[in-house]
Motif scaffolding. Sequence first.
Motif: not given
Length: 378
Positions: A124-140, A261-272
């Motif tokens: 049997r295949r092992g179960r998947d694990r979940g994690a969450e990572l917060h990055v800055t807008f620039e790192d994204a 999870r991408v943190e909000a930027h004070p100037l820029f936003g994303r649209r696609g």
Amino acid sequence: MAPQREWLERDYYAVLGVPDSASSDDIKRAYRRLARETHPDANPDDPDAERRFKDIGEAYAVVGDEATRREYDELRRLGAAGFPGMGGFGGGFTEADLGDLLGQMFGGGAAGGMGGFGARRRARRGRDRGAELHVTFEDALEGLSTTLTVPTATACEACNGSGAAPGTSPVTCPTCAGRGQVTVDQGPFSFAQPCTGCGGRGQVIEQPCRACRGAGRVTRPRPLTVRIPAGVRDGTVVRVAGRGEPGSDGGPPGDVLVTVRVEAHPLFGRRGDDVTLEAPISFPEAALGARVTVPSPRGGTRTIRIPAGTASGRTFRVRGQGAPRRRGGHGDLLVTVRVAVPERPSAEQRRLIELLAETDPTPAAREARLLGRVREEA
């Protein structure tokens, strides 16, 4: 790969969208196309993408291998031919029915239930694990490699994964004599079913390990290196293969699914793949036209030309200054201008604005002049 019960219940050719007569190359092409279309990274807003992606991978693992495909086709052929009590292919197979089929395919004894097949524990295949990572807008936008700490089950060091207390070992199950199954007589037939004494393992633990309480594994934090691709969007799930829970009975480990999870930027936003920006301009700049300098998400600044008579809310496109695209290149920078109105104009500014209002031929300006006169008379 050993034949499995799911083979009797799933049409893997239909999952890949190919006929059962398809060539190996056709199956490979179909798998690659569907894998690209259904990959969770390409469908961040589709909660069912991961399930479809797994189904496609499971189907290709069976019919994409020549030897496994032959076994699968033979099992389907025997099932479709119909066996006593089976009701034809897909008609509600039992463990005994599966034993009959496998007995004919691989020489096992059909009359005695599973013919020994059921005694082998299924990997049997092992179960998947979940994690969450917060990055800055620039790192994204740029992408990065980082290390996470993910709680993951690993083999217990105290008992080396056996589950038995140090100095002891699991013993053969007295109920099934280590076979992992027991035979139940029902009239002229006998059927095999998992042993309830050992849960089908063939062994029991008399003295459980205190460290893992007999489970054979413990959960510990483990460092995990994650590579985040450039241009990743908020909510994207990055899969780190083989770093999840360990499999059982020789099965492969699961994966770690990292939600970005991408943190909000004070100037820029994303649209696609495009990056958005709101830029304030003065009324003279909007009315007379100007060249204004705006920051770029890729570093430095860019100059855009504001034509005379630009209305507030108009959007200008700066090519190639947006987020990286998956297939190469970059999106654009979308600059929306907002005409800034002074909250407390100076006396000179007020005089000039009133002079402009007197000479403005538009209906709105005439209405403003009339309202101004009414206020003065009042």
